[in-house]
Design an enzyme around this catalytic site. Structure first.
Site, mmCIF file in Angstrom:
data_model
loop_
_atom_site.group_PDB
_atom_site.id
_atom_site.type_symbol
_atom_site.label_atom_id
_atom_site.label_comp_id
_atom_site.label_asym_id
_atom_site.label_seq_id
_atom_site.Cartn_x
_atom_site.Cartn_y
_atom_site.Cartn_z
ATOM 1 N N ASN A 272 0.873 -1.212 -0.049
ATOM 2 C CA ASN A 272 0.075 0.106 -0.026
ATOM 3 C C ASN A 272 1.002 1.271 -0.015
ATOM 4 O OD1 ASN A 272 -2.031 2.025 0.058
ATOM 5 N ND2 ASN A 272 -2.340 1.539 2.494
ATOM 6 N N ASP A 411 -2.244 15.088 -7.649
ATOM 7 C CA ASP A 411 -2.660 15.443 -9.001
ATOM 8 C C ASP A 411 -2.547 16.773 -8.986
ATOM 9 O OD1 ASP A 411 -4.581 16.000 -6.873
ATOM 10 O OD2 ASP A 411 -6.114 14.607 -7.748
ATOM 11 N N HIS A 435 -18.509 9.319 -8.778
ATOM 12 C CA HIS A 435 -17.669 9.117 -7.963
ATOM 13 C C HIS A 435 -18.276 9.646 -6.507
ATOM 14 C CE1 HIS A 435 -14.057 9.430 -5.175
ATOM 15 N NE2 HIS A 435 -13.640 8.906 -6.257
#
Length: 679
Positions: A272, A411, A435
């Site tokens: 992870n 991002d 979403h």
């Protein structure tokens, strides 16, 4: 000029070919909740021009409230009227508009960012006496009729030549249809353009999906991507970065996903490393493979509109320069509601937000595209979220991969980095996913608060145009005081830890990518406000020695003066001893929606519910902890103010190294070497 049998136009200059830019589409599953995004039966009720509203704050507030008001009359399209993915039947004399999110043509985006200068709209319509009318809008939202045509016999194909020259600041093209006396069928519509022959072939995309413990959701998304035959030629590889314990391969839906995607599907198992580690793995694999034009970042918990991927690729193919093409996010629980039409990083505060003249959480089912002026001005952005974002491979090769920050700001930082290198980002209308909305999460006070704080500071050190980060340090200090006054000690401690880690410098980021989350979760367990309890009855009932003053409740939002008074008094309350009864019984019980700091500061203890509605936590005032953390808060913010220029230099000099494929290859080595050994 003449047209060859293949559709290539020849002349005295370069050869051109016809390229499909956008086609008429209808919902895949005939879900009535999304109809307003595809077809519109409502009238256009345009809101007041902001220049007519003027500069008065009261007038602006009143106008903003009016803009949010619904204009919907509740007219519905029957699902049976949808005959296919591209074909729609109208009842006799029915009027509807294709001036919608998915079917209007975003002319200003094509005008600003691509080589296309003119488009052709072709509409195939049957039904004697039916009428198709083409409209355009300008940046201020008002519509203009362009041209119309009538079906003379049983059916007709109508082509309209439409220049993009008038759309420098904004505007759309769309078409409305009125059925004849016996109804009509809109059999299809396409927006085409003549483009240079070297732009005839479309690019392909590697889809990069990072997943963790959402096996069914992810498998259904893979199936959706694999089942769309029109999308298939645009897909190179669909990569799933598996970082969880509940594996997508174990989902009951995975065998079918594997069947429809075939050898285009790759599942890459690794530890992870968060969203940034997952997406960076996909970016690295895409760059090293070198067979796809683009790498498309996509979340695992989305429902995709496959046509949006095609449109994003087409727009990227025809862009003037390599361009990041992002999609928009709709609410998966309220499917006509748009999260944001375009986001920026406000440079002084260095915080992401919807652009200043836009609105978040906009419901197209309540107020359509043609009724909202603000949707007609082109939204220029700084970045696009990686829930759906198409990045040209050449951009990754030049500016590097994701920042190694686990989650948050990866991002937005990448968008700023690409922009600085000359590669713009476009949040492109007509490309979208559904979403889970941010508003249903509690990431400002839970374990994610560490990453919010640390990564925001790192991004500001890298990209803030101000010598000491603008308002960053002062605002961070104010937020720390707010969390302390709100009895949110775990949040304040995590945010403090984040600042300490920023001071350690950029070269520690890769090494702690796989360990930081575990350390954070172990650390915060010692604080009662971080211990989530599912059953409210596991905590004592509310009791207090004195009733609320004058019976006042805690659901009122204070005015500006009351807020300032509360802020001034909050630190002084910490000098008072804790009321003894508050150690045994909470003094209040506050729902998440009413747990603002201005309410929490009144209590020595309170039961507070979480935003997702699944649990509660006990908040308790601790004056000694408050004083200790306040002292550390003052010291570390003074240090940041003093050391900001040097820190910024360190991070900026290291950026190319820590985002390089070589640095990421070392981070991925434990899993890539294991895979290579197995092979």
């Amino acid at each position: 000029m003449s047209t060859t049998p293949t559709g290539t136009i020849t002349g005295t200059h370069e050869q051109t070919v016809t390229r499909l830019l956008q086609r008429q589409i209808l919902p895949v599953d005939r879900d009535t909740d999304v109809f307003p995004l595809y077809v519109d039966l409502e009238d256009a009720v345009l809101d007041t021009d902001r220049h007519d509203v003027g500069g008065s704050k009261a007038a602006k507030d009143l106008n903003n409230a009016a803009i949010r008001q619904s204009t919907s009359t509740g007219r519905k399209l029957h699902p049976d009227q949808i005959r296919s993915r591209t074909e729609l039947r109208l009842e006799p004399a029915q009027l509807l508009s294709f001036g919608t999110y998915f079917n209007a043509f975003p002319a200003s985006y094509w005008r600003r960012h691509t080589i296309v200068s003119d488009v052709e709209l072709t509409v195939r319509l049957s039904g004697a006496g039916s009428v198709v009318t083409v409209y355009k809008s300008m940046a201020r939202g008002h519509a203009q009729r362009v041209e119309s045509a009538v079906v003379e016999g049983e059916a007709g194909t109508f082509t309209f030549a439409l220049p993009l020259k008038p759309f420098v600041d904004g505007g759309w093209y769309w078409y409305d249809v009125v059925a004849g006396d016996h109804g009509a069928v809109v059999e299809g519509a396409e927006w085409n353009a003549q483009v240079p022959a070297d732009r005839a072939e479309h690019g392909t995309a590697d889809i990069c999906i990072t997943t963790m413990n959402r096996p069914d959701f992810c498998a259904k998304l893979l199936t959706q991507l694999g089942e769309d035959d029109v999308l298939a030629p645009y897909l190179d590889t669909v990569m799933v970065m598996e970082q969880g314990k509940d594996l997508v391969a174990d989902s009951e839906f995975f065998p079918h996903a594997e069947e429809v995607l075939g050898d285009r599907l790759r599942v890459l198992v690794q530890g992870n490393l968060g969203g940034s580690g997952g997406y960076a793995r996909g970016q690295l694999e895409s760059v090293r493979k070198g067979t796809a034009t683009y790498a498309l970042m996509m979340d695992d918990d989305v429902v995709c509109e496959p046509e949006g991927v095609i449109r994003a690729v087409t727009f990227g193919d025809l862009a003037k320069r390599p361009t990041i093409v992002g999609g928009h996010m709709f609410n998966i629980y309220n499917r006509s509601q748009l999260h944001s039409f375009g986001e920026i990083v406000q440079p002084w505060r260095f915080w992401w937000q919807t652009r200043l003249d836009g609105y978040s959480q906009w419901d197209f089912g309540a107020r359509n595209l043609r009724s909202a002026r603000w949707l007609h001005k082109r939204a220029d952005v700084d970045f696009n979220g990686w829930f759906m974002c198409l990045i040209p491979r050449v951009v990754l090769e030049e500016v590097g991969l994701s920042l190694p920050v686990f989650i948050k700001w990866d991002d937005s930082e990448f968008g700023l980095r690409a922009k600085q290198a000359g590669y713009p980002t476009v949040s492109f209308p007509g490309a979208a996913v559904w979403h889970v909305p941010w508003t249903d999460k509690n990431d400002g006070v839970d374990w994610q608060s560490y990453f919010h704080q640390r990564n925001r500071f790192i991004a500001a050190l890298l990209h803030s145009p101000y010598e000491r980060g603008g308002r960053m340090v002062r605002e961070s200090f104010n937020h720390q005081v707010k969390h302390l006054a709100s009895l949110q000690y775990s949040t304040a401690e995590l945010r403090h830890l984040a600042l300490e880690d920023v001071l350690r410098g950029p070269h520690a980021l890769h090494g702690e990518l796989g360990t930081k989350l575990g350390e954070i979760n172990a650390f915060r367990k010692q604080f009662t406000d971080a211990q989530l309890i599912e059953d409210r009855d596991d905590l004592p009932p509310v009791r207090r020695k004195k009733p609320p003053k004058k019976g006042k409740s805690d659901i009122e939002i204070p005015g500006r003066l009351s807020t300032l008074v509360a802020a001034g008094l909050a630190p002084l309350r910490q000098l008072r001893p804790v009321r003894e009864m508050s150690r045994q019984y909470p003094e209040a019980e506050l729902p998440a929606m009413d747990s603002g700091w201005f309410n929490l500061v009144k209590y020595d203890s309170a039961v507070v519910s979480m935003n997702d509605g699944s649990s509660v936590a006990l908040y308790q005032r601790d004056p000694a902890h408050y004083r200790d953390l306040m002292k550390r808060t003052v010291e570390i913010h003074r240090r940041f103010h003093r050391e900001w220029p040097e820190l910024a230099r360190q991070y900026r000099e290291a950026l190319g190294e820590i985002t390089s494929p070589e640095a990421w290859e070392k981070t991925f080595a434990p899993w890539t070497e294991q895979r290579d050994g197995d092979e």
